[in-house]
Design a protein around this motif. Structure first.
Motif, short mmCIF file in Angstrom:
data_model
loop_
_atom_site.label_atom_id
_atom_site.label_comp_id
_atom_site.label_asym_id
_atom_site.label_seq_id
_atom_site.Cartn_x
_atom_site.Cartn_y
_atom_site.Cartn_z
N THR A 212 7.32 35.38 44.63
CA THR A 212 7.39 33.93 44.47
C THR A 212 7.65 33.49 43.03
N ASP A 213 7.21 34.27 42.05
CA ASP A 213 7.46 33.88 40.65
C ASP A 213 8.95 33.74 40.37
N SER A 214 9.74 34.62 40.95
CA SER A 214 11.19 34.55 40.75
C SER A 214 11.77 33.28 41.36
N TYR A 215 11.21 32.86 42.48
CA TYR A 215 11.69 31.64 43.14
C TYR A 215 11.24 30.39 42.40
N LEU B 280 13.69 30.17 39.65
CA LEU B 280 14.97 29.76 40.21
C LEU B 280 14.98 28.27 40.50
N ARG B 281 13.90 27.77 41.07
CA ARG B 281 13.78 26.35 41.39
C ARG B 281 13.86 25.51 40.11
N ARG C 118 16.79 22.75 39.01
CA ARG C 118 16.48 21.36 38.63
C ARG C 118 17.16 21.03 37.29
N THR C 119 17.12 21.97 36.37
CA THR C 119 17.77 21.77 35.07
C THR C 119 19.27 21.64 35.24
N LEU C 120 19.87 22.50 36.05
CA LEU C 120 21.32 22.44 36.26
C LEU C 120 21.75 21.15 36.94
N ILE D 201 20.25 25.45 46.61
CA ILE D 201 19.45 26.60 46.17
C ILE D 201 18.05 26.15 45.78
N PHE D 202 17.93 24.99 45.16
CA PHE D 202 16.62 24.44 44.83
C PHE D 202 15.77 24.35 46.10
#
Length: 109
Positions: free
Chosen positions: A17-20, A23-24, A28-30, A44-45
């Motif tokens: 889950t840390d990777s997700y 990624l989330r 959000r930044t992108l 993907i978010f």
């Protein structure tokens, strides 16, 4: 930060889950930095958000985590390839491909 960089980081991260969560946050930044491709990042978010919500407090087998990381990575690669073409039609087709593949999957996130 680019989508390609995020994809590479996710590919080399430990499954879980840390990777997700990372990624989330990156998506959000992108969304804010590149609003013209917000639909890609939002898809993907949503996947990453759902994975965290479902599995953050659960013990999952290493195989389950690895299999789902590979699945997410396949989606990221499809979208990354389309984004690199900088062509709206390619991006639209890639979004449809990911959505259709997701709909025909086990829907674990």
């Amino acid at each position: 930060m680019t989508f390609s960089e995020v994809t590479k980081t996710f590919a080399t991260s430990l499954p879980g889950t840390d990777s997700y969560v990372k990624l989330r946050k990156a998506m959000r930044t992108l969304i804010q930095e590149d609003p013209s491709n917000a639909a890609v990042y939002f898809l993907i978010f949503g996947f990453a958000r759902t994975y965290v919500m479902l599995y953050e407090d659960q013990e999952v087998s290493p195989q389950f985590a690895e299999d789902n990381q590979k699945l997410m990575l396949s989606y990221l690669n499809i979208l990354d390839e389309a984004l690199q073409k900088r062509n709206a039609e390619s991006i639209y087709q890639a979004l449809n491909k990911v959505v259709n593949e997701y709909e025909n999957s086990k829907k674990v996130f």
